[in-house]
Scaffold this active site. Structure first.
Site, PDB file in Angstrom:
ATOM      1  N   ASP A 122       0.861  -1.171   0.000  1.00  0.00           N
ATOM      2  CA  ASP A 122       0.000   0.000   0.000  1.00  0.00           C
ATOM      3  C   ASP A 122       0.904   1.230   0.000  1.00  0.00           C
ATOM      4  O   ASP A 122       1.894   1.276   0.730  1.00  0.00           O
ATOM      5  CB  ASP A 122      -0.843  -0.010   1.282  1.00  0.00           C
ATOM      6  N   ASP A 228      -3.352   4.687  -2.229  1.00  0.00           N
ATOM      7  CA  ASP A 228      -4.462   5.087  -1.359  1.00  0.00           C
ATOM      8  C   ASP A 228      -5.028   6.457  -1.730  1.00  0.00           C
ATOM      9  O   ASP A 228      -4.277   7.370  -2.082  1.00  0.00           O
ATOM     10  CB  ASP A 228      -3.910   5.139   0.076  1.00  0.00           C
ATOM     11  N   GLU A 293      -6.858   3.374  -5.477  1.00  0.00           N
ATOM     12  CA  GLU A 293      -8.124   3.397  -4.745  1.00  0.00           C
ATOM     13  C   GLU A 293      -8.869   4.656  -5.127  1.00  0.00           C
ATOM     14  O   GLU A 293      -8.408   5.762  -4.863  1.00  0.00           O
ATOM     15  CB  GLU A 293      -7.867   3.379  -3.239  1.00  0.00           C
TER      16      GLU A 293
END
Ligand code: NOJ
Length: 583
Positions: A122, A228, A293
């Site tokens: 991530d 993210d 995302e």
């Protein structure tokens, strides 16, 4: 078996297929891999402190291999005070001690790579923790960090002499997006928690720092990133403008993010320049995956993150339509499912690759949103459609949301809404420990407590029990992971022969191979359906059962049986996978 298909529908499907067809020879690895999301705090605890860790994940490498997934994506593992459980990073190139050491990381990567699995990390570029050295120095106006974050003078002072924020912008987690820093006598901006100050991407140094972080992990041999909160990366430079109140939002709480629309704080054009810079860096390494995302009601905005042939950006933005289009069972029907699939496929730019997400650490678990009876059917759907499925840990055994009391609640989003409303907003129920077996704490830890409670159903719902059972969610999942490698799935075409309120079906076929037909009963009642009556193409009279939901125990649908497509019986929520000879 030669089939003649009714032309209009077929042509429509074939055109769509052609449009999205990728030459198999050239297909990158993520076209065939299942991506499995591990939430590190909750997967496996090796140290006994009640929170999962890297050694714990490594100890499950064989499990992941046998499950049939190809890539493991880890939610953040970097040094963090854990205000947002790792999405508040205090050092982007250090491992959080709670999770282990850099040696543990290297060992985990090796354990996965040795088994032919890939590792994706991530990347959280929009913000850091307020405990990051950059922010501590920025707050002191220490150069070169003074301008690393978004700082603003107050608009004025109220009657009590309190500073007034520069505008009305709100945090995604509720409340003002501005927090006053005494030390600097200015406000700083945060799209999320006050402990997650937004980085200033108009500052070249910040851009360079973030690029170096990408390189650091790529040099460590990882296989890609999940990026993210991408749409939040930039805000307009002019901070004097208020965001408008959202029309018909139905939100009454004026501090709720949903109360405003966000023209000045999301999807700013500069974002794509930065994503392109990251793409260029990743392309200096062989075949690295970039997933972003991106939640947005506007599908056009989501698709922009694919980029184009001349300016490729992410390999894919997450497809959240199977989460967003239906919040509960009553919204779900065969027709609604078809609409959701079409919405993605029809808007996806030419030559790009789809993906399917059923759940993640920010949403209720799929069995709790729709009903546990649909778990197998939905796994069948996402694992057999063309595209990359993203599985949230525990989905393979049908884990459902746990009850987490107010006292046990950890999630800052839940806590921000207070005791009365936390249940509507807390993400904890979907983040509880993985259920490995029926021993204490579901085998997640050898310690005396866990950071979130283990779901009470763990004694019967766990990996061990499902491995031993004759039929189980886990066994179905593994079989699907195996099947999806077959040609009709890996390189075949797709059609949707029957779509009604209660029924949905997907056909995967390829010349020279057997065809597969997934039939789903989306209703909460038993369904007897005549597929021939509803089909928009010709189907054979009978087919062989390959797989069925665990809820179906009828003699007639035991795998291997021949069923009559004119009188097909499915229990509520069932998925039935059938096979017949080549078209
Ligand atoms: C999206 C992540 O998925 C979520 O868990 C997190 O709270 C926010 N971004 C902020 O980083």
């Amino acid at each position: 078996m030669a089939m003649s298909l009714k032309r209009p529908q077929l042509e429509e499907n074939l055109t769509a297929e052609k449009r999205h067809k990728i030459k198999r020879k050239k297909a990158p690895w993520w076209h065939s891999d299942i991506i499995y999301q591990v939430y590190p705090r909750s997967f496996c605890d090796s140290s006994g402190d009640g929170t999962g860790d890297l050694k714990g994940i490594a100890s499950k490498a064989d499990y992941l291999k046998e499950l049939g997934v190809g890539t493991v994506w880890l939610s953040p593992i970097f040094s963090s005070p854990m205000a947002d459980f790792g999405y508040d990073v205090a050092n982007f190139t250090a491992i959080e001690p709670l999770f282990g050491t850099m040696d543990d990381f290297d060992a985990l990567r090796a354990a996965l790579h040795d088994r032919g699995l890939r590792l994706v990390l991530d990347f959280v570029p929009n913000h850091s923790s307020d405990e990051h050295e950059w922010f501590v120095k920025s707050r002191r106006k220490e150069e070169p960090y003074a301008d690393y974050y978004i700082w603003a003078d107050p608009k004025g002072f109220d009657e009590e002499g309190q500073p007034i924020p520069p505008n009305n912008w709100l945090s995604v987690f509720r409340g003002p997006a501005w927090t006053w820093a005494e030390e600097r006598q200015q406000f700083y901006f945060h799209q999320f928690l006050a402990k997650q100050p937004d980085l200033n991407f108009r500052n070249q140094r910040v851009r360079d720092e973030m690029k170096n972080i990408l390189k650091f992990w790529l040099d460590k041999g990882i296989d890609g990133f999940r990026i993210d909160a991408i749409k939040h990366l930039f805000e307009v430079a002019d901070l004097s403008q208020d965001e408008p109140v959202a029309k018909n939002s139905g939100v009454e709480d004026p501090m709720d993010y949903g109360c405003l629309s966000h023209p000045f704080t999301v999807n700013q054009p500069e974002t794509f320049e930065v994503v392109k810079e990251w793409r260029d860096i990743m392309d200096q390494y062989p075949e690295k995956l970039m997933m972003v995302e991106m939640w947005d009601r506007d599908i056009g905005e989501v698709m922009k993150y694919y980029g184009s042939d001349s300016v490729p950006l992410a390999d894919f933005p997450f497809n959240f339509l199977l989460i967003d289009s239906f919040r509960n069972r009553s919204d779900l029907s065969g027709a609604a499912l078809k609409d959701a699939l079409d919405l993605w496929m029809d808007n996806m730019p030419e030559g790009k690759w789809p993906n399917w997400v059923l759940g993640n650490h920010d949403n209720g678990r799929v069995g709790s949103r729709f009903g546990e009876d649909l778990i197998d059917a939905l796994n069948m759907l996402v694992l057999l459609l063309p595209g990359t499925p993203v599985t949230y840990y525990g989905e393979e055994i049908g884990m459902v949301d746990a009850t987490v009391s107010w006292e046990e609640t950890q999630d800052p989003q839940g806590r921000h809404y207070g005791r009365e409303k936390y249940l509507e907003h807390s993400r904890d129920p979907a983040r509880t420990p993985m259920q490995w077996d029926s021993s204490a704490f579901a085998g997640f830890t050898k310690g005396k407590s866990t950071w979130l409670p283990v779901n009470k159903n763990y004694k019967t719902l766990n990996v061990q029990a499902q491995s031993r059972a004759d039929t189980s969610h886990l066994k179905i999942y593994k079989e699907l992971a195996r099947l999806r490698k077959r040609e009709p799935f890996a390189g075949g075409r797709t059609a949707y022969p029957v779509v009604t309120r209660e029924a949905f079906s997907v056909l995967r076929y390829l010349e020279g191979y057997e065809s597969y037909l997934l039939v789903m009963n989306t209703s909460e009642e038993e369904l007897e359906v005549d597929l021939h009556q509803h089909a928009n193409m010709e189907l054979p009279p009978t087919a062989e059962v390959v797989l069925r939901s665990v809820t179906d125990t009828a003699e007639a649908t035991v795998p291997g049986s021949e069923v009559n497509l004119s009188e097909l019986k499915l229990v509520a929520g069932e998925g039935l996978l059938l096979r017949f000879a080549e078209f």
